[in-house]
Motif scaffolding. Structure first.
Motif, PDB file in Angstrom:
ATOM      1  N   GLY A 128       0.795  -1.226   0.000  1.00 31.08           N
ATOM      2  CA  GLY A 128       0.000   0.000   0.000  1.00 31.08           C
ATOM      3  C   GLY A 128       0.823   1.269   0.000  1.00 31.08           C
ATOM      4  N   TYR A 129       2.134   1.143  -0.212  1.00 33.55           N
ATOM      5  CA  TYR A 129       3.000   2.310  -0.132  1.00 33.55           C
ATOM      6  C   TYR A 129       3.351   2.917  -1.481  1.00 33.55           C
ATOM      7  N   TYR A 130       2.885   2.308  -2.557  1.00 29.19           N
ATOM      8  CA  TYR A 130       3.110   2.891  -3.873  1.00 29.19           C
ATOM      9  C   TYR A 130       2.008   2.407  -4.815  1.00 29.19           C
ATOM     10  N   PRO A 131       1.431   3.317  -5.627  1.00 31.31           N
ATOM     11  CA  PRO A 131       1.692   4.758  -5.590  1.00 31.31           C
ATOM     12  C   PRO A 131       1.126   5.396  -4.324  1.00 31.31           C
ATOM     13  N   LEU A 235      -6.454  -6.118  18.171  1.00 32.60           N
ATOM     14  CA  LEU A 235      -6.668  -7.025  17.048  1.00 32.60           C
ATOM     15  C   LEU A 235      -6.338  -6.345  15.725  1.00 32.60           C
ATOM     16  N   ARG A 236      -6.637  -5.061  15.630  1.00 32.18           N
ATOM     17  CA  ARG A 236      -6.478  -4.363  14.352  1.00 32.18           C
ATOM     18  C   ARG A 236      -5.042  -4.324  13.831  1.00 32.18           C
ATOM     19  N   PRO A 237      -3.997  -4.238  14.681  1.00 32.90           N
ATOM     20  CA  PRO A 237      -2.638  -4.299  14.119  1.00 32.90           C
ATOM     21  C   PRO A 237      -2.364  -5.614  13.389  1.00 32.90           C
ATOM     22  N   PHE A 238      -2.898  -6.729  13.910  1.00 30.36           N
ATOM     23  CA  PHE A 238      -2.732  -8.027  13.247  1.00 30.36           C
ATOM     24  C   PHE A 238      -3.456  -8.032  11.904  1.00 30.36           C
ATOM     25  N   ILE A 239      -4.687  -7.491  11.903  1.00 23.94           N
ATOM     26  CA  ILE A 239      -5.470  -7.444  10.661  1.00 23.94           C
ATOM     27  C   ILE A 239      -4.751  -6.600   9.620  1.00 23.94           C
ATOM     28  N   TYR A 240      -4.277  -5.430  10.036  1.00 30.66           N
ATOM     29  CA  TYR A 240      -3.638  -4.499   9.100  1.00 30.66           C
ATOM     30  C   TYR A 240      -2.347  -5.072   8.537  1.00 30.66           C
ATOM     31  N   ARG A 244      -1.603  -5.935   4.619  1.00 33.48           N
ATOM     32  CA  ARG A 244      -0.483  -5.348   3.872  1.00 33.48           C
ATOM     33  C   ARG A 244       0.430  -6.409   3.277  1.00 33.48           C
ATOM     34  N   MET A 245       0.661  -7.465   4.030  1.00 36.14           N
ATOM     35  CA  MET A 245       1.590  -8.491   3.578  1.00 36.14           C
ATOM     36  C   MET A 245       0.995  -9.389   2.504  1.00 36.14           C
ATOM     37  N   THR A 246      -0.320  -9.602   2.508  1.00 35.55           N
ATOM     38  CA  THR A 246      -0.941 -10.528   1.567  1.00 35.55           C
ATOM     39  C   THR A 246      -1.643  -9.793   0.429  1.00 35.55           C
ATOM     40  N   PHE A 247      -2.756  -9.152   0.730  1.00 35.68           N
ATOM     41  CA  PHE A 247      -3.550  -8.504  -0.319  1.00 35.68           C
ATOM     42  C   PHE A 247      -2.797  -7.364  -0.996  1.00 35.68           C
ATOM     43  N   GLY A 250       2.934  -7.012   0.359  1.00 34.83           N
ATOM     44  CA  GLY A 250       4.090  -6.502   1.063  1.00 34.83           C
ATOM     45  C   GLY A 250       5.265  -7.471   1.084  1.00 34.83           C
ATOM     46  N   PHE A 251       4.985  -8.779   1.012  1.00 36.08           N
ATOM     47  CA  PHE A 251       6.062  -9.771   1.058  1.00 36.08           C
ATOM     48  C   PHE A 251       7.008  -9.645  -0.133  1.00 36.08           C
ATOM     49  N   LEU A 252       6.539  -9.020  -1.228  1.00 29.33           N
ATOM     50  CA  LEU A 252       7.380  -8.850  -2.411  1.00 29.33           C
ATOM     51  C   LEU A 252       8.488  -7.818  -2.209  1.00 29.33           C
TER      52      LEU A 252
END
Length: 286
Positions: A128-131, A235-240, A244-247, A250-252
């Motif tokens: 979610g950091y680009y653009p 709970l929300r930090p885990f959800i967020y 970010r990592m999947t949808f 972010g893992f890329l």
């Protein structure tokens, strides 16, 4: 020929970053205004060497610092560009500014720039950091700093805006290459965010920007925040972070990118929730 825009820059001990930024905009020959909050290094000498006009104002938070800057510098140009000292104008964005014509943007009050965020030398391209569009250029007198935020600073205009998708602002805080600096900085930020969210719970603070999923970049951010505040704390930090990592892939971003997403998307958010709980508990005991 009178320049169409001026630059306003906030500084505090930015000798490491300021020359990069000022050199990146030197060809524009635009007026430069710098609001400093008490630098003890060579920041002021560097600013003066580039012909910048410098003022001092004690720092409380970024939105208030920008508010002071916009109200106290004698800007004579129709447009103003507000930049952070750790940002750099890329050659592509520089060309857009060189060729900028006020008449072409007669019905526009604000322009979004596209930002690239660099962490430990790595471009954070996913999660979610680009653009990432930020309203950085606006008609002077038409734009203002959003004082309903404690940490996230943004400029607001009431009229039409446009987005420059080509060209970038590079944002790289070299001090953050030392993890202690990043943690100390965001620990301070977490106090601001925790206090702000409690004030929102108590209806003492409202969003300035109308939340809108399919609106401009800031309206979409406001929409996401309106959902975030309704999610269960802790709970929300885990959800967020998972989102970010999947949808948002972010893992890329590799090992360095995953570290960034963990720190910014999980650790920081969790610390905020812990501090909110502590502050609410302290209020109950009074």
């Amino acid at each position: 020929m009178k320049p169409a825009f001026s630059f306003i820059i906030l500084t505090f001990n930015e000798e490491q970053h300021l020359p990069r930024l000022l050199n990146s905009i030197a060809r524009l020959n635009a007026p430069i205004f710098i609001l400093d909050s008490g630098s003890t290094d060579d920041t002021l000498k560097i600013a003066e060497s580039f012909g910048a006009m410098v003022k001092f104002h004690p720092f409380e938070n970024h939105p208030k610092q920008w508010d002071y800057a916009l109200k106290n510098f004698e800007v004579q140009t129709p447009w103003v560009i507000g930049l952070d000292a750790d940002q750099i104008v890329t050659p592509e964005l520089l060309e857009l500014l060189i060729n900028f014509n006020d008449e072409t943007y007669g019905n526009v009050e604000g322009i979004y720039f596209n930002r690239k965020n660099i962490f430990k030398g790595k471009w954070i391209k996913h999660g979610g950091y680009y653009p990432k569009y930020q309203l950085k250029m606006f008609r002077y007198g038409m734009g203002y700093s959003d004082l309903n935020e404690n940490m996230d600073h943004r400029f607001i205009v009431t009229g039409n805006t446009t987005i420059w998708k080509k060209g970038h602002l590079l944002e790289e805080n070299l001090k953050e290459n030392e993890i202690r600096f990043w943690i100390d900085k965001h620990n301070r930020y977490s106090d601001l965010v925790a206090n702000e969210e409690i004030e929102r719970m108590e209806n003492l603070r409202k969003q300035t920007i109308k939340p809108k999923l399919f609106g401009d970049p800031y309206q979409r951010t406001a929409y996401i925040k309106s959902i975030w505040w309704k999610l269960p704390r802790f709970l929300r930090p885990f959800i967020y972070f998972t989102y970010r990592m999947t949808f948002q892939l972010g893992f890329l971003d590799g090992r360095t990118g995953i570290l960034f997403h963990f720190l910014q998307g999980f650790w920081f958010r969790l610390i905020v929730d812990v501090k909110i709980a502590e502050k609410l508990n302290q209020s109950k005991q009074k």
